[in-house]
Design a protein around this motif. Structure first.
Motif, PDB file in Angstrom:
ATOM      1  N   ARG A 170       0.831  -1.212   0.000  1.00 28.77           N
ATOM      2  CA  ARG A 170       0.000   0.000   0.000  1.00 28.77           C
ATOM      3  C   ARG A 170       0.861   1.255   0.000  1.00 28.77           C
ATOM      4  NH1 ARG A 170      -1.157   3.189   4.001  1.00 28.77           N
ATOM      5  NH2 ARG A 170      -0.653   1.661   5.636  1.00 28.77           N
ATOM      6  N   ILE A 171       1.889   1.260   0.852  1.00 34.55           N
ATOM      7  CA  ILE A 171       2.772   2.439   0.918  1.00 34.55           C
ATOM      8  C   ILE A 171       3.498   2.624  -0.419  1.00 34.55           C
ATOM      9  CG2 ILE A 171       4.848   3.365   2.014  1.00 34.55           C
ATOM     10  CD1 ILE A 171       3.931   1.918   4.594  1.00 34.55           C
ATOM     11  N   ASP A 182       6.235  20.113   3.459  1.00 32.51           N
ATOM     12  CA  ASP A 182       5.295  19.699   4.502  1.00 32.51           C
ATOM     13  C   ASP A 182       4.492  18.479   4.071  1.00 32.51           C
ATOM     14  OD1 ASP A 182       6.179  21.736   6.111  1.00 32.51           O
ATOM     15  OD2 ASP A 182       4.500  23.081   5.687  1.00 32.51           O
ATOM     16  N   ARG A 183       3.992  18.501   2.833  1.00 34.67           N
ATOM     17  CA  ARG A 183       3.166  17.384   2.360  1.00 34.67           C
ATOM     18  C   ARG A 183       3.965  16.089   2.278  1.00 34.67           C
ATOM     19  NH1 ARG A 183       2.131  14.670  -2.314  1.00 34.67           N
ATOM     20  NH2 ARG A 183       3.619  15.937  -3.504  1.00 34.67           N
ATOM     21  N   CYS A 184       5.130  16.155   1.656  1.00 37.40           N
ATOM     22  CA  CYS A 184       5.905  14.927   1.451  1.00 37.40           C
ATOM     23  C   CYS A 184       6.495  14.402   2.751  1.00 37.40           C
ATOM     24  CB  CYS A 184       7.009  15.175   0.423  1.00 37.40           C
ATOM     25  SG  CYS A 184       6.377  15.480  -1.251  1.00 37.40           S
ATOM     26  N   LYS A 221       6.450  10.439   7.308  1.00 38.08           N
ATOM     27  CA  LYS A 221       6.209  10.179   8.728  1.00 38.08           C
ATOM     28  C   LYS A 221       5.039   9.219   8.931  1.00 38.08           C
ATOM     29  CE  LYS A 221       8.047  14.512  10.619  1.00 38.08           C
ATOM     30  NZ  LYS A 221       7.726  15.744  11.378  1.00 38.08           N
ATOM     31  N   GLU A 222       3.967   9.443   8.195  1.00 36.03           N
ATOM     32  CA  GLU A 222       2.794   8.575   8.318  1.00 36.03           C
ATOM     33  C   GLU A 222       3.129   7.154   7.884  1.00 36.03           C
ATOM     34  OE1 GLU A 222      -1.638   8.129   6.265  1.00 36.03           O
ATOM     35  OE2 GLU A 222      -0.660  10.092   6.313  1.00 36.03           O
ATOM     36  N   SER A 223       3.889   7.020   6.793  1.00 42.98           N
ATOM     37  CA  SER A 223       4.279   5.696   6.319  1.00 42.98           C
ATOM     38  C   SER A 223       5.208   5.017   7.316  1.00 42.98           C
ATOM     39  CB  SER A 223       4.954   5.805   4.951  1.00 42.98           C
ATOM     40  OG  SER A 223       4.077   6.379   3.998  1.00 42.98           O
ATOM     41  N   LEU A 282       4.782   1.396   9.417  1.00 45.34           N
ATOM     42  CA  LEU A 282       5.778   0.323   9.465  1.00 45.34           C
ATOM     43  C   LEU A 282       6.172  -0.007  10.896  1.00 45.34           C
ATOM     44  CD1 LEU A 282       8.068   1.479   6.522  1.00 45.34           C
ATOM     45  CD2 LEU A 282       6.461  -0.436   6.506  1.00 45.34           C
ATOM     46  N   ARG A 283       6.285   1.027  11.735  1.00 45.70           N
ATOM     47  CA  ARG A 283       6.693   0.793  13.128  1.00 45.70           C
ATOM     48  C   ARG A 283       5.667  -0.027  13.891  1.00 45.70           C
ATOM     49  NH1 ARG A 283       9.022   5.787  12.499  1.00 45.70           N
ATOM     50  NH2 ARG A 283       7.271   6.974  13.323  1.00 45.70           N
ATOM     51  N   ALA A 284       4.439  -0.047  13.417  1.00 43.61           N
ATOM     52  CA  ALA A 284       3.421  -0.886  14.068  1.00 43.61           C
ATOM     53  C   ALA A 284       3.797  -2.363  14.002  1.00 43.61           C
ATOM     54  CB  ALA A 284       2.062  -0.657  13.406  1.00 43.61           C
TER      55      ALA A 284
END
Length: 469
Positions: A341-342, A394-396, A401-403, A407-409
């Motif tokens: 997905r990422i 900011d967007r990228c 960070k969100e991706s 992954l850290r989950a």
């Protein structure tokens, strides 16, 4: 700059064989620039050293003037550790000598050398030092934080091939670290980063590899990412150590070896490098080339130096860069679907994601043999966030960070520190080193840098005085 400081700078100029550059000098902006265009810092002084004597003079100057110290090798640190504001940059980029001893199978390399410098000289003798994947990377930072690359499955990390290092201490002494001399420092330098002193040269074990390798990419529509990732997971352990196989998500770049009709298209592909005999290589990679119906199949024999620089055009200086990475202990269905997905939603044409199997030789090293602490079979997911326009920062950056959080989950917090931008609010240092290893590193830090003058790095604070005894 006050008169006293100006006089001190002139004394430093007189003491150095290399160059001293200040904000008043015309080369200043070029000299302070680093790989990541997002890093814009203004050091008070840049000392471009030509040898250990220059490094000694620069450290003495920094201590006399009470200046923060940053150390620059190849200038490729994605976190910008090779520069600082209002301090001194000890710039080793003029120190690029490489001496190969083909009879011993070793290479002595100065700390400003790039991977291209090392390969150029070692390949004259049909040898290679295991290193990274982009030829402009500096060998020093790569080694001190571990050193992952295309030969690691066969020969281990760069730090695993380090035989000795020459280092200038903060007391302006030159010391050698090896298995026989200062062994605790030698342990710390192999994965503990630039926390302990200014390393001026490295001696490596070099291996018979090249001059030709089998390399290239077999790529598919990004919609087939789950199937591609499952195939890699299910087959990598049965392949010989000479084969390096990463899965890469990218938009097909405008490079000569990619078919023009696919340029700009999102794809997922196997990035292959085989370092064994060419005749064997075609059989080894046949199952990969026969998997599915690839859009692109560009695999051919090529010189090792070409293979080492294949990713250079996709990772140039001057881009805005924000990276993250995560070791995943498992690569089950949930992990694969998240990675797919990422990788199917990259935020810019230049952003790339790599899926790197971490297995074979690096995991056969005893866990306590080096400061590099991650020796478990796992999967390194590396997001190379990059784009041209600062207006997209900011967007990228938010996307990276969100991706990374997704992954850290699935991870333990461990990451390959060479592939991390600064992440305020997270402590990736303690995520990489466990408590016992951090205490040991802190004791070495207290011995060689008790004031933490070298703190522009993945920093390890020195142990308190009583703990350091």
């Amino acid at each position: 700059m006050n008169p006293l400081h100006s006089a001190a700078v002139e004394e430093l100029r007189a003491a150095l064989l290399g160059e001293v550059i200040t904000p008043a000098d015309s080369p200043y902006d070029a000299a302070r620039a680093v790989f990541n265009a997002m890093i814009d810092r203004r050091p008070a002084v840049i000392a471009r050293c030509r040898g250990a004597a220059d490094v000694i003079a620069a450290i003495a100057f920094a201590r006399e003037q009470r200046l923060p110290i940053a150390v620059r090798g190849g200038g490729h640190s994605i976190a910008g550790h090779g520069t600082c504001d209002d301090g001194i940059v000890i710039d080793l980029s003029l120190m690029r000598g490489v001496h190969v001893d083909p009879e011993r199978g070793t290479a002595r390399v100065q700390a400003g050398a790039t991977l291209a410098d090392v390969d150029r000289e070692t390949q004259v003798h049909g040898l290679a030092v295991p290193s990274g994947q982009v030829s402009e990377t500096g060998i020093a930072g790569l080694t001190l934080n571990g050193g992952m690359g295309m030969l690691q499955r066969k020969y281990g990390l760069t730090c695993d091939n380090l035989l000795s290092a020459e280092m200038v201490t903060l007391d302006c002494e030159v010391v050698t670290a090896s298995a026989e001399q200062n062994p605790e420092l030698f342990w710390a330098l192999r994965g503990g980063g630039g926390n302990f002193g200014v390393v001026t040269s490295f001696e490596y074990r070099a291996h018979p590899v090249g001059p030709m390798m089998l390399a290239g990419m077999v790529a598919y529509p990004v919609e087939q990412a789950v199937e591609v990732l499952r195939f890699l997971r299910d087959t990598i352990s049965s392949t010989p150590d000479e084969l390096s196989t990463d899965v890469v998500f990218l938009r097909v770049p405008a490079l000569g070896f990619f078919p023009e009709e696919h340029r700009g298209r999102p794809v997922v592909g196997f990035f292959l490098r085989y370092s064994g005999p060419l005749d064997d290589g075609w059989d080894v990679i046949r199952p990969i080339r026969e998997f599915g119906t690839p859009l692109i199949d560009v695999v051919e024999p090529m010189p090792l130096v070409t293979v080492q620089s294949m990713l250079d055009p996709a990772n140039p200086r001057g881009h805005q860069q924000y990276w993250t990475s995560e070791f995943l202990p498992r690569f089950g269905s949930a992990e694969i679907e998240t990675v797919a997905r990422i990788g199917s939603d990259l935020p810019s044409p230049e952003t790339v994601m790599q899926v790197i199997p971490f297995d074979a030789q690096p995991t056969r090293i005893e866990p306590d043999a080096t400061a590099f602490s991650h020796r478990e079979e796992s999967w390194l997911i590396h997001i190379v966030g990059q784009w041209h326009d600062p207006a997209e920062n900011d967007r990228c950056r938010a996307w990276v960070k969100e991706s990374g959080a997704a992954l850290r989950a699935f991870g333990s917090g461990a990451s390959y520190l060479n592939l991390l931008s600064e992440e305020p609010g997270t402590d990736r240092v303690t995520g990489f080193w466990d408590d016992a290893r951090l205490r040991r590193l802190a004791r070495v830090k207290a011995q060689y840098d008790p004031e933490n003058l070298l703190r522009f790095n993945h920093n390890i604070p020195p142990a308190p005085a009583e703990a350091g005894q």
